[in-house]
Scaffold this motif. Structure first.
Motif, PDB file in Angstrom:
ATOM      1  N   PRO A 107       1.537  10.696   2.056  1.00  0.00           N
ATOM      2  CA  PRO A 107       1.421  11.225   0.686  1.00  0.00           C
ATOM      3  C   PRO A 107       2.685  11.974   0.243  1.00  0.00           C
ATOM      4  CG  PRO A 107      -0.552  11.721   1.958  1.00  0.00           C
ATOM      5  CD  PRO A 107       0.473  11.230   2.929  1.00  0.00           C
ATOM      6  N   VAL A 108       3.328  12.665   1.176  1.00  0.00           N
ATOM      7  CA  VAL A 108       4.551  13.409   0.842  1.00  0.00           C
ATOM      8  C   VAL A 108       5.645  12.448   0.384  1.00  0.00           C
ATOM      9  CG1 VAL A 108       6.353  14.931   1.745  1.00  0.00           C
ATOM     10  CG2 VAL A 108       3.972  15.235   2.473  1.00  0.00           C
ATOM     11  N   LEU A 109       5.842  11.382   1.146  1.00  0.00           N
ATOM     12  CA  LEU A 109       6.887  10.407   0.813  1.00  0.00           C
ATOM     13  C   LEU A 109       6.558   9.657  -0.472  1.00  0.00           C
ATOM     14  CD1 LEU A 109       7.549   9.094   4.422  1.00  0.00           C
ATOM     15  CD2 LEU A 109       9.144  10.390   3.014  1.00  0.00           C
ATOM     16  N   ASN A 110       5.274   9.435  -0.734  1.00  0.00           N
ATOM     17  CA  ASN A 110       4.886   8.787  -1.985  1.00  0.00           C
ATOM     18  C   ASN A 110       5.133   9.701  -3.182  1.00  0.00           C
ATOM     19  OD1 ASN A 110       3.079   5.985  -1.991  1.00  0.00           O
ATOM     20  ND2 ASN A 110       3.231   6.937   0.024  1.00  0.00           N
ATOM     21  N   THR A 135       0.828  -1.201   0.000  1.00  0.00           N
ATOM     22  CA  THR A 135       0.000   0.000   0.000  1.00  0.00           C
ATOM     23  C   THR A 135       0.869   1.260   0.000  1.00  0.00           C
ATOM     24  OG1 THR A 135      -0.059   0.179   2.409  1.00  0.00           O
ATOM     25  CG2 THR A 135      -1.729  -1.242   1.363  1.00  0.00           C
ATOM     26  N   ALA A 136       0.199   2.420  -0.053  1.00  0.00           N
ATOM     27  CA  ALA A 136       0.916   3.687   0.015  1.00  0.00           C
ATOM     28  C   ALA A 136       1.674   3.818   1.333  1.00  0.00           C
ATOM     29  CB  ALA A 136      -0.060   4.848  -0.145  1.00  0.00           C
ATOM     30  N   ASP A 137       1.126   3.265   2.401  1.00  0.00           N
ATOM     31  CA  ASP A 137       1.812   3.302   3.693  1.00  0.00           C
ATOM     32  C   ASP A 137       3.086   2.461   3.646  1.00  0.00           C
ATOM     33  OD1 ASP A 137      -0.369   4.508   5.868  1.00  0.00           O
ATOM     34  OD2 ASP A 137      -1.289   3.524   4.158  1.00  0.00           O
ATOM     35  N   ASP A 138       3.017   1.297   2.984  1.00  0.00           N
ATOM     36  CA  ASP A 138       4.213   0.467   2.812  1.00  0.00           C
ATOM     37  C   ASP A 138       5.269   1.216   2.001  1.00  0.00           C
ATOM     38  OD1 ASP A 138       3.301  -1.991   4.078  1.00  0.00           O
ATOM     39  OD2 ASP A 138       1.929  -2.184   2.396  1.00  0.00           O
ATOM     40  N   GLN A 139       4.809   1.953   0.994  1.00  0.00           N
ATOM     41  CA  GLN A 139       5.752   2.712   0.172  1.00  0.00           C
ATOM     42  C   GLN A 139       6.484   3.759   1.012  1.00  0.00           C
ATOM     43  OE1 GLN A 139       7.454   2.531  -2.485  1.00  0.00           O
ATOM     44  NE2 GLN A 139       6.349   3.513  -4.177  1.00  0.00           N
ATOM     45  N   ALA A 140       5.755   4.480   1.853  1.00  0.00           N
ATOM     46  CA  ALA A 140       6.374   5.497   2.708  1.00  0.00           C
ATOM     47  C   ALA A 140       7.396   4.864   3.644  1.00  0.00           C
ATOM     48  CB  ALA A 140       5.294   6.224   3.514  1.00  0.00           C
ATOM     49  N   GLU A 141       7.050   3.709   4.212  1.00  0.00           N
ATOM     50  CA  GLU A 141       7.984   3.009   5.100  1.00  0.00           C
ATOM     51  C   GLU A 141       9.229   2.564   4.347  1.00  0.00           C
ATOM     52  OE1 GLU A 141       4.128   1.244   7.520  1.00  0.00           O
ATOM     53  OE2 GLU A 141       5.468  -0.120   6.438  1.00  0.00           O
ATOM     54  N   THR A 142       9.053   2.104   3.113  1.00  0.00           N
ATOM     55  CA  THR A 142      10.187   1.658   2.310  1.00  0.00           C
ATOM     56  C   THR A 142      11.138   2.808   2.016  1.00  0.00           C
ATOM     57  OG1 THR A 142       8.901  -0.122   1.292  1.00  0.00           O
ATOM     58  CG2 THR A 142      10.837   0.645   0.088  1.00  0.00           C
ATOM     59  N   VAL A 143      10.595   3.970   1.688  1.00  0.00           N
ATOM     60  CA  VAL A 143      11.431   5.143   1.420  1.00  0.00           C
ATOM     61  C   VAL A 143      12.258   5.501   2.650  1.00  0.00           C
ATOM     62  CG1 VAL A 143      11.394   7.608   0.910  1.00  0.00           C
ATOM     63  CG2 VAL A 143       9.934   6.052  -0.396  1.00  0.00           C
ATOM     64  N   LEU A 144      11.615   5.493   3.825  1.00  0.00           N
ATOM     65  CA  LEU A 144      12.342   5.813   5.060  1.00  0.00           C
ATOM     66  C   LEU A 144      13.408   4.765   5.365  1.00  0.00           C
ATOM     67  CD1 LEU A 144       9.579   7.148   7.494  1.00  0.00           C
ATOM     68  CD2 LEU A 144      11.372   8.445   6.335  1.00  0.00           C
ATOM     69  N   LEU A 145      13.083   3.497   5.180  1.00  0.00           N
ATOM     70  CA  LEU A 145      14.061   2.434   5.415  1.00  0.00           C
ATOM     71  C   LEU A 145      15.268   2.591   4.508  1.00  0.00           C
ATOM     72  CD1 LEU A 145      11.701  -0.634   5.824  1.00  0.00           C
ATOM     73  CD2 LEU A 145      13.368   0.134   7.522  1.00  0.00           C
ATOM     74  N   ASN A 146      15.024   2.893   3.237  1.00  0.00           N
ATOM     75  CA  ASN A 146      16.128   3.056   2.299  1.00  0.00           C
ATOM     76  C   ASN A 146      16.941   4.309   2.598  1.00  0.00           C
ATOM     77  OD1 ASN A 146      15.569   0.695   0.950  1.00  0.00           O
ATOM     78  ND2 ASN A 146      14.295   1.663  -0.597  1.00  0.00           N
ATOM     79  N   LEU A 147      16.279   5.331   3.113  1.00  0.00           N
ATOM     80  CA  LEU A 147      17.008   6.530   3.540  1.00  0.00           C
ATOM     81  C   LEU A 147      17.953   6.186   4.681  1.00  0.00           C
ATOM     82  CD1 LEU A 147      17.406   9.619   3.405  1.00  0.00           C
ATOM     83  CD2 LEU A 147      15.512   9.836   5.032  1.00  0.00           C
ATOM     84  N   LEU A 148      17.479   5.382   5.628  1.00  0.00           N
ATOM     85  CA  LEU A 148      18.320   4.981   6.754  1.00  0.00           C
ATOM     86  C   LEU A 148      19.502   4.127   6.307  1.00  0.00           C
ATOM     87  CD1 LEU A 148      15.545   4.087   9.365  1.00  0.00           C
ATOM     88  CD2 LEU A 148      17.029   6.092   9.366  1.00  0.00           C
ATOM     89  N   ARG A 149      19.326   3.388   5.203  1.00  0.00           N
ATOM     90  CA  ARG A 149      20.417   2.557   4.682  1.00  0.00           C
ATOM     91  C   ARG A 149      21.424   3.364   3.868  1.00  0.00           C
ATOM     92  NH1 ARG A 149      15.829  -1.040   3.072  1.00  0.00           N
ATOM     93  NH2 ARG A 149      15.633  -2.646   4.683  1.00  0.00           N
ATOM     94  N   GLY A 150      21.102   4.628   3.589  1.00  0.00           N
ATOM     95  CA  GLY A 150      21.997   5.437   2.774  1.00  0.00           C
ATOM     96  C   GLY A 150      21.842   5.176   1.292  1.00  0.00           C
ATOM     97  N   GLY A 173      20.745   5.517  -2.680  1.00  0.00           N
ATOM     98  CA  GLY A 173      20.727   6.588  -3.659  1.00  0.00           C
ATOM     99  C   GLY A 173      19.324   6.792  -4.211  1.00  0.00           C
ATOM    100  N   SER A 174      19.249   7.417  -5.380  1.00  0.00           N
ATOM    101  CA  SER A 174      17.947   7.779  -5.939  1.00  0.00           C
ATOM    102  C   SER A 174      17.081   6.557  -6.231  1.00  0.00           C
ATOM    103  CB  SER A 174      18.131   8.608  -7.213  1.00  0.00           C
ATOM    104  OG  SER A 174      18.862   7.890  -8.189  1.00  0.00           O
ATOM    105  N   ARG A 175      17.698   5.446  -6.638  1.00  0.00           N
ATOM    106  CA  ARG A 175      16.900   4.259  -6.936  1.00  0.00           C
ATOM    107  C   ARG A 175      16.235   3.739  -5.665  1.00  0.00           C
ATOM    108  NH1 ARG A 175      14.000   3.009 -10.598  1.00  0.00           N
ATOM    109  NH2 ARG A 175      15.632   3.261 -12.176  1.00  0.00           N
ATOM    110  N   GLY A 176      16.950   3.684  -4.559  1.00  0.00           N
ATOM    111  CA  GLY A 176      16.353   3.221  -3.319  1.00  0.00           C
ATOM    112  C   GLY A 176      15.289   4.167  -2.806  1.00  0.00           C
ATOM    113  N   LEU A 177      15.515   5.477  -2.984  1.00  0.00           N
ATOM    114  CA  LEU A 177      14.554   6.468  -2.503  1.00  0.00           C
ATOM    115  C   LEU A 177      13.329   6.565  -3.405  1.00  0.00           C
ATOM    116  CD1 LEU A 177      16.960   9.313  -1.320  1.00  0.00           C
ATOM    117  CD2 LEU A 177      15.885   7.500   0.030  1.00  0.00           C
ATOM    118  N   ALA A 224       7.793   8.999  -6.323  1.00  0.00           N
ATOM    119  CA  ALA A 224       7.441   9.067  -7.743  1.00  0.00           C
ATOM    120  C   ALA A 224       8.417   9.961  -8.504  1.00  0.00           C
ATOM    121  CB  ALA A 224       6.011   9.586  -7.904  1.00  0.00           C
ATOM    122  N   VAL A 225       8.790  11.098  -7.910  1.00  0.00           N
ATOM    123  CA  VAL A 225       9.754  12.005  -8.556  1.00  0.00           C
ATOM    124  C   VAL A 225      11.113  11.329  -8.684  1.00  0.00           C
ATOM    125  CG1 VAL A 225      11.031  14.156  -8.276  1.00  0.00           C
ATOM    126  CG2 VAL A 225       8.572  14.113  -7.840  1.00  0.00           C
TER     127      VAL A 225
END
Length: 300
Positions: free
Chosen positions: A203-206, A115-130, A132-136, A210-211
């Motif tokens: 919604p912000v993280l989603n 879901t969109a909530d899972d997507q937001a969590e994934t973005v944050l997790l990848n940010l914590l891992r350092g 790049g743009s593909r992970g974010l 997308a960008v």
């Protein structure tokens, strides 16, 4: 009964039959309901990793849901290989099993219930891992045969589908713990960030994902063009060394393939291309070296 709807869910363009990855939890159960209502002739595939007591009972929830919906259910037991990062190993084993079932069934797609909530969590997790743009950029709506029809839907709306139709999902007790970092992000980090920002950040993280995905796709195209110009499988060190560093790094990452190399590993390969060293050892026993003006790589 009229077809169930869910704001943000997108099942358009899918062709029956489809495989629905169904753990028995509320997200995947709702996806099975929506796919059945959309006439996609779904086959519910439950994958049991055998990682917790009672996990096999979740298959009973999936079978009962499938019976009520008049669709087929299958259960597959997989072995998770030993090693680090249990979540990643279990995920890989699950997707391999789902792909095998897709091929047997002859389905065009495997639907998963992120879901969109899972997507937001994934973005944050990848940010914590350092990352790049593909992970974010998070998860794609479609990658190969994997399709995520609920990526635009909120978790609460998805769960409401089960409630409205009277389906009781299986509950995974490990989802409430903090052993896995995703659970900590879900239950602690993301709610705290939302409270601090005084707004719903999902919604912000989603939108950010997308960008970043569009930019990452564009850079990948440029990197692939650079690799072609450099000679493909054995790229010219001269071409790589002369390219802008940001593009050279991406080209090397694309050339190395899976498993994704770290930034430090990519930089070591570029030192080989710049003739600052003759060879570089990478994780997993991979080795890259320079000879006759081109890069070579060997995998164990």
């Amino acid at each position: 009964m009229p077809a169930q709807r869910c704001d943000g869910a997108d099942l358009d363009g899918l062709v029956a039959p489809v495989v629905v990855a169904c753990s028995g939890g509320p997200d995947s159960l709702a996806l099975l309901i929506l796919a059945a209502d959309a006439g996609l002739d779904p086959v519910a595939v439950h994958v049991d990793h055998g990682l917790r007591p009672g996990s096999a009972r979740d298959a009973d929830v999936v079978r009962e849901a499938a019976r009520r919906l008049g669709v087929t259910a299958r259960s597959v037991r997989v072995r998770v290989p030993p090693g680090g990062n249990l979540e990643a190993r279990a995920r890989d084993a699950r997707y391999e099993a789902l792909e095998r079932e897709r091929a047997v069934i002859g389905a065009d797609a495997v639907l998963v219930a992120h879901t969109a909530d899972d997507q937001a969590e994934t973005v944050l997790l990848n940010l914590l891992r350092g990352s790049g743009s593909r992970g974010l950029s998070g998860m794609a709506t479609r990658r190969g045969h994997i399709v995520r029809p609920l990526l635009g839907a909120r978790r609460a709306d998805v769960h409401a589908v089960c409630v409205q139709r009277g389906f009781v999902p299986a509950i995974d007790p490990t989802n409430d713990g903090r052993v896995h970092r995703r659970n900590w992000v879900r239950h602690d980090a993301l709610p705290s960030l939302c409270a601090g920002a005084d707004r719903d950040l999902v919604p912000v993280l989603n939108r950010q994902a997308a960008v970043m995905r569009a930019e990452a796709d564009f850079l990948d195209e440029l990197a692939d063009t650079l690799l072609d110009e450099a000679g493909g499988a054995r790229p010219s060190v001269r071409v790589l060394a002369a390219a802008p560093p940001v593009l050279a790094r991406r080209a090397v990452r694309r050339w190395l393939g899976a498993p994704p190399p770290s930034l430090a590993e990519v930089e070591r390969v570029l030192t080989v291309a710049r003739a600052e060293r003759r060879a570089a050892e990478l994780s997993g026993g991979r080795r890259v070296w320079r000879a006759a003006g081109v890069l070579h790589q060997a995998v164990p």
